[in-house]
Write a protein that holds these residues in place. Structure first.
Motif, PDB file in Angstrom:
ATOM      1  N   CYS A   1     -12.322  35.238 -17.570  1.00  0.00           N
ATOM      2  CA  CYS A   1     -11.067  35.512 -16.860  1.00  0.00           C
ATOM      3  C   CYS A   1     -11.128  36.848 -16.127  1.00  0.00           C
ATOM      4  O   CYS A   1     -10.620  36.984 -15.005  1.00  0.00           O
ATOM      5  CB  CYS A   1      -9.895  35.505 -17.844  1.00  0.00           C
ATOM      6  SG  CYS A   1      -9.539  33.888 -18.566  1.00  0.00           S
TER       7      CYS A   1
ATOM      8  N   TYR B   1     -12.408  37.300 -12.502  1.00  0.00           N
ATOM      9  CA  TYR B   1     -11.543  37.019 -11.349  1.00  0.00           C
ATOM     10  C   TYR B   1     -10.968  38.304 -10.753  1.00  0.00           C
ATOM     11  O   TYR B   1     -10.694  38.368  -9.553  1.00  0.00           O
ATOM     12  CB  TYR B   1     -10.350  36.134 -11.756  1.00  0.00           C
ATOM     13  CG  TYR B   1     -10.700  34.829 -12.420  1.00  0.00           C
ATOM     14  CD1 TYR B   1     -11.920  34.195 -12.201  1.00  0.00           C
ATOM     15  CD2 TYR B   1      -9.792  34.216 -13.272  1.00  0.00           C
ATOM     16  CE1 TYR B   1     -12.214  32.993 -12.817  1.00  0.00           C
ATOM     17  CE2 TYR B   1     -10.082  32.999 -13.887  1.00  0.00           C
ATOM     18  CZ  TYR B   1     -11.300  32.402 -13.659  1.00  0.00           C
ATOM     19  OH  TYR B   1     -11.583  31.210 -14.263  1.00  0.00           O
TER      20      TYR B   1
ATOM     21  N   THR C   1     -20.147  33.140 -12.549  1.00  0.00           N
ATOM     22  CA  THR C   1     -19.444  32.262 -13.492  1.00  0.00           C
ATOM     23  C   THR C   1     -20.214  30.970 -13.760  1.00  0.00           C
ATOM     24  O   THR C   1     -20.399  30.600 -14.934  1.00  0.00           O
ATOM     25  CB  THR C   1     -18.026  31.945 -12.979  1.00  0.00           C
ATOM     26  OG1 THR C   1     -17.266  33.156 -12.917  1.00  0.00           O
ATOM     27  CG2 THR C   1     -17.316  30.975 -13.910  1.00  0.00           C
TER      28      THR C   1
ATOM     29  N   PHE D   1     -13.050  28.243  -5.313  1.00  0.00           N
ATOM     30  CA  PHE D   1     -12.554  29.053  -6.420  1.00  0.00           C
ATOM     31  C   PHE D   1     -11.963  28.156  -7.513  1.00  0.00           C
ATOM     32  O   PHE D   1     -12.244  28.328  -8.705  1.00  0.00           O
ATOM     33  CB  PHE D   1     -11.493  30.035  -5.916  1.00  0.00           C
ATOM     34  CG  PHE D   1     -10.842  30.836  -7.010  1.00  0.00           C
ATOM     35  CD1 PHE D   1     -11.436  31.991  -7.485  1.00  0.00           C
ATOM     36  CD2 PHE D   1      -9.644  30.421  -7.573  1.00  0.00           C
ATOM     37  CE1 PHE D   1     -10.838  32.725  -8.500  1.00  0.00           C
ATOM     38  CE2 PHE D   1      -9.039  31.142  -8.583  1.00  0.00           C
ATOM     39  CZ  PHE D   1      -9.636  32.309  -9.049  1.00  0.00           C
TER      40      PHE D   1
ATOM     41  N   TYR E   1     -14.528  28.451 -10.654  1.00  0.00           N
ATOM     42  CA  TYR E   1     -14.140  29.548 -11.535  1.00  0.00           C
ATOM     43  C   TYR E   1     -13.103  29.179 -12.593  1.00  0.00           C
ATOM     44  O   TYR E   1     -13.086  29.787 -13.667  1.00  0.00           O
ATOM     45  CB  TYR E   1     -13.609  30.722 -10.706  1.00  0.00           C
ATOM     46  CG  TYR E   1     -14.679  31.452  -9.949  1.00  0.00           C
ATOM     47  CD1 TYR E   1     -15.318  32.544 -10.499  1.00  0.00           C
ATOM     48  CD2 TYR E   1     -15.061  31.042  -8.678  1.00  0.00           C
ATOM     49  CE1 TYR E   1     -16.310  33.220  -9.817  1.00  0.00           C
ATOM     50  CE2 TYR E   1     -16.048  31.698  -7.974  1.00  0.00           C
ATOM     51  CZ  TYR E   1     -16.668  32.788  -8.543  1.00  0.00           C
ATOM     52  OH  TYR E   1     -17.648  33.443  -7.865  1.00  0.00           O
TER      53      TYR E   1
END
Length: 328
Positions: free
Chosen positions: A24, A27, A88, A158, A162
């Motif tokens: 997390c 990001y 990621t 994204f 992710y």
């Protein structure tokens, strides 16, 4: 929540929290900084797990290896091996490999626990399977989309690249927590512990640990049915020993089932097997040798408490097998 806090040492997926935080954090923060932070909290959590809880959380170990490798690559090579927008998926792939190894070869993790004299409280099998299945699907989707739709918008990329990984590990945490809740409610912390005793000429082969206590050479956790447990015991036995005459294989034989409660508060369903050998030279492990059962009965303090409890059943099985060999 009270059950989760009470049995926090059994919430296997808490070891995934550093990984979830790292995924997390990627990001919002610089990659190198976040990887270093995730690695630091993983190491601290692993230290607490070993020192305070006397066990080794597989997911913490998995996270340290995966995050640590990505962190080292980013520090030493910059963007050469980890280009932008790839960290990621790369971390997800490394964690997938760790989970796959744990499913296919759980004895590696168990042997580490045994060498470090740590409690074998949980197997992490269900959560590892969830990671393998969902992470594989996620990475396959990425490969297909990159091949068929290379011009994805940044927003779409994204969302696809992710967002799924942290949700996969969050799902593992939720599944494990729900399982702990129901197990605590029913007082059903039970797992199978396979113990395999090599015997030959009415003797039993034992190995010695660092505390100078003699015990059976193979002791592994296993989740599954009795039929699958027998197959797994056979695989373990033939991996550690080298029986003669492979054209006439001898399989481990279940001789005793009982329950015991370990320090980690789990009820262990012990399944005790004998593995008959035709010759003593078929087995040679570090710090191991054959003992007569009289040795165990005459000097019980030199042998593990569990082995002393099993000694009579093992002696009877060894004598029956010797008589069977003599008549066949």
């Amino acid at each position: 929540m009270k059950a989760i806090l009470r049995y926090k040492d059994k919430v296997a997926s808490l070891g995934l929290l550093p990984t979830i935080i790292t995924l997390c954090g990627l990001y919002f923060f610089p990659t190198t900084l976040m990887l270093g932070f995730g690695l630091a909290i993983s190491i601290v959590a692993l230290w607490y797990n070993i020192v305070k809880l006397k066990t080794l959380n597989f997911f913490l170990l998995q996270g340290i290896i995966g995050i640590g490798l990505c962190y080292i690559l980013r520090l030493l090579t910059g963007y050469d091996y980890l280009p932008p927008k790839s960290i990621t998926p790369t971390l997800d792939f490394m964690l997938l490999i760790g989970a796959f190894i744990h499913i296919t070869a759980p004895e590696i993790y168990q042997s580490i626990l045994k060498k470090l004299h740590l409690n074998a409280c949980v197997t992490f099998t269900l959560e590892a399977k969830i990671i393998v299945v969902l992470s594989t699907l996620h990475l396959l989707c990425l490969i297909i989309l990159n091949y068929w739709s290379p011009s994805l918008s940044p927003r779409s990329y994204f969302l696809i690249a992710y967002l799924p990984p942290p949700f996969i590990y969050l799902l593992c945490l939720i599944v494990n927590s729900i399982g702990i809740h129901f197990a605590a409610k029913e007082n059903a912390f039970r797992q199978n512990l396979l113990r395999i005793a090599p015997i030959c000429n009415k003797k039993i082969y034992l190995t010695q640990d660092k505390t100078s206590v003699w015990d059976l050479p193979i002791e592994m956790l296993f989740d599954g049915s009795l039929r699958k447990a027998e197959k797994y015991a056979t695989r373990l036995a033939y991996k550690h020993f080298a029986p003669a005459q492979p054209e006439k294989p001898i399989f481990p034989r279940l001789i005793l089932k009982y329950q015991t409660i370990l320090r980690c508060s789990y009820v262990k369903n012990i399944q005790l097997y004998i593995f008959p050998l035709r010759q003593e030279k078929e087995i040679c492990l570090p710090n191991g040798r054959f003992f007569s059962f009289e040795d165990i009965f005459n000097t019980p303090e030199a042998f593990s408490q569990r082995l002393r409890k099993e000694a009579e059943a093992l002696q009877m099985a060894a004598e029956v097998w010797k008589e069977f060999e003599s008549n066949s």
